[in-house]
Design a protein around this motif. Sequence first.
Motif, PDB file in Angstrom:
ATOM      1  N   THR A  77      12.606   6.606  -3.419  1.00  0.00           N
ATOM      2  CA  THR A  77      12.201   5.517  -2.532  1.00  0.00           C
ATOM      3  C   THR A  77      11.492   4.420  -3.310  1.00  0.00           C
ATOM      4  OG1 THR A  77      11.990   7.054  -0.658  1.00  0.00           O
ATOM      5  CG2 THR A  77      10.869   4.933  -0.483  1.00  0.00           C
ATOM      6  N   ILE A  78      10.576   4.810  -4.177  1.00  0.00           N
ATOM      7  CA  ILE A  78       9.887   3.808  -5.004  1.00  0.00           C
ATOM      8  C   ILE A  78      10.884   3.103  -5.923  1.00  0.00           C
ATOM      9  CG2 ILE A  78       8.164   3.471  -6.818  1.00  0.00           C
ATOM     10  CD1 ILE A  78       6.596   5.807  -5.602  1.00  0.00           C
ATOM     11  N   ASP A  79      11.817   3.862  -6.485  1.00  0.00           N
ATOM     12  CA  ASP A  79      12.827   3.264  -7.372  1.00  0.00           C
ATOM     13  C   ASP A  79      13.689   2.253  -6.618  1.00  0.00           C
ATOM     14  OD1 ASP A  79      14.478   3.298  -9.945  1.00  0.00           O
ATOM     15  OD2 ASP A  79      15.988   3.891  -8.465  1.00  0.00           O
ATOM     16  N   GLY A  80      14.092   2.597  -5.397  1.00  0.00           N
ATOM     17  CA  GLY A  80      14.892   1.668  -4.603  1.00  0.00           C
ATOM     18  C   GLY A  80      14.148   0.388  -4.302  1.00  0.00           C
ATOM     19  N   LEU A  81      12.861   0.520  -3.957  1.00  0.00           N
ATOM     20  CA  LEU A  81      12.057  -0.673  -3.692  1.00  0.00           C
ATOM     21  C   LEU A  81      11.837  -1.482  -4.972  1.00  0.00           C
ATOM     22  CD1 LEU A  81      10.434  -2.332  -1.666  1.00  0.00           C
ATOM     23  CD2 LEU A  81       8.470  -0.842  -2.118  1.00  0.00           C
ATOM     24  N   ARG A  82      11.631  -0.787  -6.088  1.00  0.00           N
ATOM     25  CA  ARG A  82      11.446  -1.479  -7.368  1.00  0.00           C
ATOM     26  C   ARG A  82      12.664  -2.327  -7.712  1.00  0.00           C
ATOM     27  NH1 ARG A  82       7.697  -3.410  -9.272  1.00  0.00           N
ATOM     28  NH2 ARG A  82       6.444  -1.502  -9.495  1.00  0.00           N
ATOM     29  N   LYS A  83      13.844  -1.800  -7.501  1.00  0.00           N
ATOM     30  CA  LYS A  83      15.069  -2.561  -7.798  1.00  0.00           C
ATOM     31  C   LYS A  83      15.219  -3.762  -6.883  1.00  0.00           C
ATOM     32  CE  LYS A  83      17.942   0.954 -10.046  1.00  0.00           C
ATOM     33  NZ  LYS A  83      16.901   1.927 -10.360  1.00  0.00           N
ATOM     34  N   LYS A  84      14.607  -3.688  -5.725  1.00  0.00           N
ATOM     35  CA  LYS A  84      14.677  -4.800  -4.774  1.00  0.00           C
ATOM     36  C   LYS A  84      13.653  -5.877  -5.087  1.00  0.00           C
ATOM     37  CE  LYS A  84      14.267  -5.820   0.185  1.00  0.00           C
ATOM     38  NZ  LYS A  84      14.030  -5.255   1.529  1.00  0.00           N
ATOM     39  N   VAL A  85      12.426  -5.490  -5.463  1.00  0.00           N
ATOM     40  CA  VAL A  85      11.340  -6.465  -5.605  1.00  0.00           C
ATOM     41  C   VAL A  85      11.058  -6.856  -7.047  1.00  0.00           C
ATOM     42  CG1 VAL A  85      10.302  -5.574  -3.505  1.00  0.00           C
ATOM     43  CG2 VAL A  85       9.458  -4.752  -5.719  1.00  0.00           C
ATOM     44  N   GLY A  86      11.734  -6.227  -7.993  1.00  0.00           N
ATOM     45  CA  GLY A  86      11.555  -6.579  -9.394  1.00  0.00           C
ATOM     46  C   GLY A  86      10.163  -6.254  -9.909  1.00  0.00           C
ATOM     47  N   GLU A  87       9.501  -7.243 -10.516  1.00  0.00           N
ATOM     48  CA  GLU A  87       8.207  -7.025 -11.148  1.00  0.00           C
ATOM     49  C   GLU A  87       7.024  -7.142 -10.189  1.00  0.00           C
ATOM     50  OE1 GLU A  87       7.793  -6.020 -14.316  1.00  0.00           O
ATOM     51  OE2 GLU A  87       9.974  -5.860 -14.302  1.00  0.00           O
ATOM     52  N   GLN A  88       7.268  -7.497  -8.939  1.00  0.00           N
ATOM     53  CA  GLN A  88       6.166  -7.580  -7.985  1.00  0.00           C
ATOM     54  C   GLN A  88       5.509  -6.203  -7.813  1.00  0.00           C
ATOM     55  OE1 GLN A  88       7.897  -9.307  -4.467  1.00  0.00           O
ATOM     56  NE2 GLN A  88       7.977 -11.368  -5.342  1.00  0.00           N
ATOM     57  N   ARG A  89       4.212  -6.217  -7.526  1.00  0.00           N
ATOM     58  CA  ARG A  89       3.472  -4.967  -7.498  1.00  0.00           C
ATOM     59  C   ARG A  89       3.839  -4.089  -6.297  1.00  0.00           C
ATOM     60  NH1 ARG A  89      -2.732  -4.705  -8.322  1.00  0.00           N
ATOM     61  NH2 ARG A  89      -2.714  -5.622  -6.228  1.00  0.00           N
ATOM     62  N   ILE A  90       3.904  -2.786  -6.555  1.00  0.00           N
ATOM     63  CA  ILE A  90       4.104  -1.791  -5.505  1.00  0.00           C
ATOM     64  C   ILE A  90       2.857  -0.923  -5.432  1.00  0.00           C
ATOM     65  CG2 ILE A  90       5.418   0.214  -4.744  1.00  0.00           C
ATOM     66  CD1 ILE A  90       7.872  -0.977  -6.117  1.00  0.00           C
ATOM     67  N   ILE A  91       2.224  -0.903  -4.269  1.00  0.00           N
ATOM     68  CA  ILE A  91       1.089  -0.023  -4.018  1.00  0.00           C
ATOM     69  C   ILE A  91       1.584   1.121  -3.142  1.00  0.00           C
ATOM     70  CG2 ILE A  91      -1.215   0.184  -3.001  1.00  0.00           C
ATOM     71  CD1 ILE A  91      -1.611  -2.803  -3.503  1.00  0.00           C
ATOM     72  N   ALA A  92       1.609   2.318  -3.697  1.00  0.00           N
ATOM     73  CA  ALA A  92       2.122   3.484  -2.973  1.00  0.00           C
ATOM     74  C   ALA A  92       0.974   4.240  -2.321  1.00  0.00           C
ATOM     75  CB  ALA A  92       2.881   4.398  -3.926  1.00  0.00           C
ATOM     76  N   ILE A  93       1.155   4.563  -1.046  1.00  0.00           N
ATOM     77  CA  ILE A  93       0.186   5.360  -0.296  1.00  0.00           C
ATOM     78  C   ILE A  93       0.911   6.581   0.238  1.00  0.00           C
ATOM     79  CG2 ILE A  93      -1.394   5.412   1.670  1.00  0.00           C
ATOM     80  CD1 ILE A  93      -1.626   2.385   1.475  1.00  0.00           C
ATOM     81  N   ALA A  94       0.339   7.763   0.060  1.00  0.00           N
ATOM     82  CA  ALA A  94       1.050   8.971   0.478  1.00  0.00           C
ATOM     83  C   ALA A  94       0.125   9.955   1.184  1.00  0.00           C
ATOM     84  CB  ALA A  94       1.695   9.652  -0.715  1.00  0.00           C
TER      85      ALA A  94
END
Length: 450
Positions: free
Chosen positions: A340-357
């Motif tokens: 899921t994080i990988d899919g979002l990373r490919k969509k948003v590029g270098e923009q920051r991803i803050i993961a909450i679990a």
Amino acid sequence: MRIHILGICGTFMGGVALIARELGHHVTGSDLNIYPPMSDALAASGIPVRLGYEPKNIDPKTDLVIIGNGIARHNPCVDYVLNQGMDYISGSQWMCENVLRHQHVLAVSGTHGKTTTTALLTWILETAGLTPGYLIGGVPKDFKETSRLGAGKYFVIEADEYDTAFFDKRSKFLHYRPRTLIMNNIEYDHADIFPDIEAIKKQFQYLLRCVPSNGSVIFPNSDTNIQDVLSRGCWSTQMATGDESGWYAKLLTPDGGAWECYFKGEKRALIKWHLVGNHNVQNALAAIAAADSIGVAMHDIEKAFATFSNVKRRLEIRGCVNEVTVYDDFAHHPTAIATTIDGLRKKVGEQRIIAIAQLGSNSMRMGAHGDALSFSFQAADQVHVLRPEDKSWDVAAVLKPLGNKAFVHDSVADIIDVVSKAALKHDHVLIMSNKGFDGIHERLLDKLSV
């Protein structure tokens, strides 16, 4: 017939309730947790739901009690049913006897991707005019309900390997009698009922024995656990995905939003859809293979992809405040978190991803996936995890390889406070849980708007 369902608000049992009502039965139910979306769907269908498991919730004139797999033997309602000599059955067995036995069942199994693949395959058949019956373990955006009888000979069902009921410890999917079987993947999960991966493989081995020789089994060639299960015996037509021996994809965009579908070197379709991530492309190949095996035309398949909306809680955007986007996802296993994080990373590029679990599944709460947990978060820029109640393992120690980008919190309120202060413009906040997570999505959006 008067039917009462114990555990009615789960997605599977709620789906059973809707189908029973569609068949003309008078349906009631009980559950400890009554909340949307299933509570709304049941109410809209005129199915009364009673809070709690008091025996008085069951009408003495009830003809049959359907018992969910989350209902334990010590449940007061179970004691009442047994003492009164009432007829009872599991949800899976009821589906088999009353719905599936005369249908061409297309079953979607595997550790990950079942709900999305089931919803997609159902939508493909619907777009092709086949009006399939279905039971989806989530809330599909393309249909009004999570289940229905359908009007044709096909029934698509999400096929879970979890056990059936307190009195039937077989996997639920052994009741479904599939003629077309998708096995997305096999990994270790459900540590509360399976001691090891071998125990899970054995259930899939039994499932393969139920598929007729004129049926189809669809699987990714790269999954070694599936290959092991297949080597123990498969009497059906085998259809591989993921490489040139069968169905495979050539990506036209890095995020998987557009790709060409091939079968043994021949281009069969051009796919453009709204989903992202390689894991969703792999799910899609299985759905295409299943639809093709029953004669669905490729132009209908392409049309279905273009209009497919997925199910709720699958990288679903819950809101965007001050240019911070908040997502909701059902990921609750290290592999699902990573993809899921990988899919979002490919969509948003270098923009920051803050993961909450929230480590909500039984396996995650018990620490059964501890060894893989830190790796699953590597592609995120910040990681915030709610400390599980099980104190037998140290989640902070498990996440230590992530260094200073990982934080463990003792409350949802603390997560909201810290993340709302840390979030910057163009950040993507990805919230992952298979539970309600104490309403964190709306609470965080409210905090971000201040």
